[in-house]
Design an enzyme around this catalytic site. Sequence first.
Site: not given
Length: 409
Positions: A214-216, A282
């Site tokens: 995943s991402n932030y 995102a």
Amino acid sequence: MDNHLQGKHIILGITGGIAAYKSAMLLRLLVKAGAEVQVVMTPAAKEFITPVTMSALSGKPVVSEFFTANTGEWHSHVDLGLWADAMVIAPATACTIGKMANGIADNMLVTTYLSAKSQVFVAPAMDLDMMAHPSTVANIGRLREYGNIIIEPAAGELASHLVGKGRMEEPENIVAVLADYFRRKEALSPLSGKRVVVTAGPTREKIDPVRFISNYSTGKMAYAIADELASRGAAVTVVSGPVSVAPSDRSVKVVDVESGRDMAAACERIFPESDIAVMCAAVADYTVEAPSPTKIKREGNQPPEIRLVKNPDIARKLGAMKRPGQILVGFALETDNEMENAIDKMERKNLDMIVLNSLRDKGAGFATDTNKVTVFTKGEPEPQSFPLKTKKEVAADLADIIEHQLQAL
Ligand code: PMT
């Protein structure tokens, strides 16, 4: 001016400062303009002006404690917060501003503030040195970041009247700010009635039942956009990856998804019925080719090799589906060659507009409450660059640009 306040539900919060006497005039002006006003006073405010005066002027009992002493009746700050179309705290002392900035909910006024779903206006009033103290400056800065509007006398006016900073704004001017707020809010926006889909947050690409890539992204930017567009009358659906934020505007619909593929499916279903799409999520560019159906074990195994495959490019798919009259807005999150990459993405994905934010700018991008954006619009040679602002303010700037695009259609 007056009719914009007609029938509005306003909470007038009063705290314990000398300027509390001016809040009686403020209350009178609001009532005269047709507003229904509920006064909430801190215990200290009652040392400066009596609740009897304020209840006589508002025509409603003043709320000050969590319970009415003799009947035990509970005053619900949550209901009050939902009832209000606006909350104005005037005068706001350094003490109350500090509590508001830090969530110290030890009285009815601050609990009501924390529950308020409406716009909050704060008119500070205190001694010059208190106003200049770094802690007060920081607390007021925080209130601005939370989206509150601080009402202070204009600097020019202070100089010409030789009045000290920290003086509470005059009641007439506070009423004018409120009336202007409702006037702008009610001015029929070109966004009114438009159907908008906003993608939000990160996606999660499963490795096995307990792990993912995943991402932030927190969804803060996307939800601020959703709320802003909804406040201008749009019917907004957020297609959201896993986040812990929620829309403030209760008309905003949320479709929860997890992976990039789920997000693509939801967007392809909703976009044909939409006028505008804002691609703020995102989305993971890659997903796991064959996620393990069982937990990958540590013991005895070689470190696993995880093969990645490309996720669908949702913005690009929507760009290919786009009909004349639909507006497609993308974001570009960059770390280098920002301008070139953003323009390239706008062209490749057939976007009408792209919002560039760079991780090289402090306070911009993931997770912060602020962002710094440059907006490229198809057919316009020069981009529009904005300074660092709260995500709520950025959302308002983007909504203004989308309104222009709608008008140009
Ligand atoms: O959520 P926050 O913590 O508030 O942070 C906000 C944000 C930084 C996530 C947001 O401002 C932002 O920049 N979102 C886009 C992030 C991104 O993935 O950018 P990108 O440059 O990789 O993608 C370009 C565009 O294509 C974006 O509109 C993206 O949504 C879209 N895209 C990308 C990949 C993909 N598979 N499908 C897509 O639709």
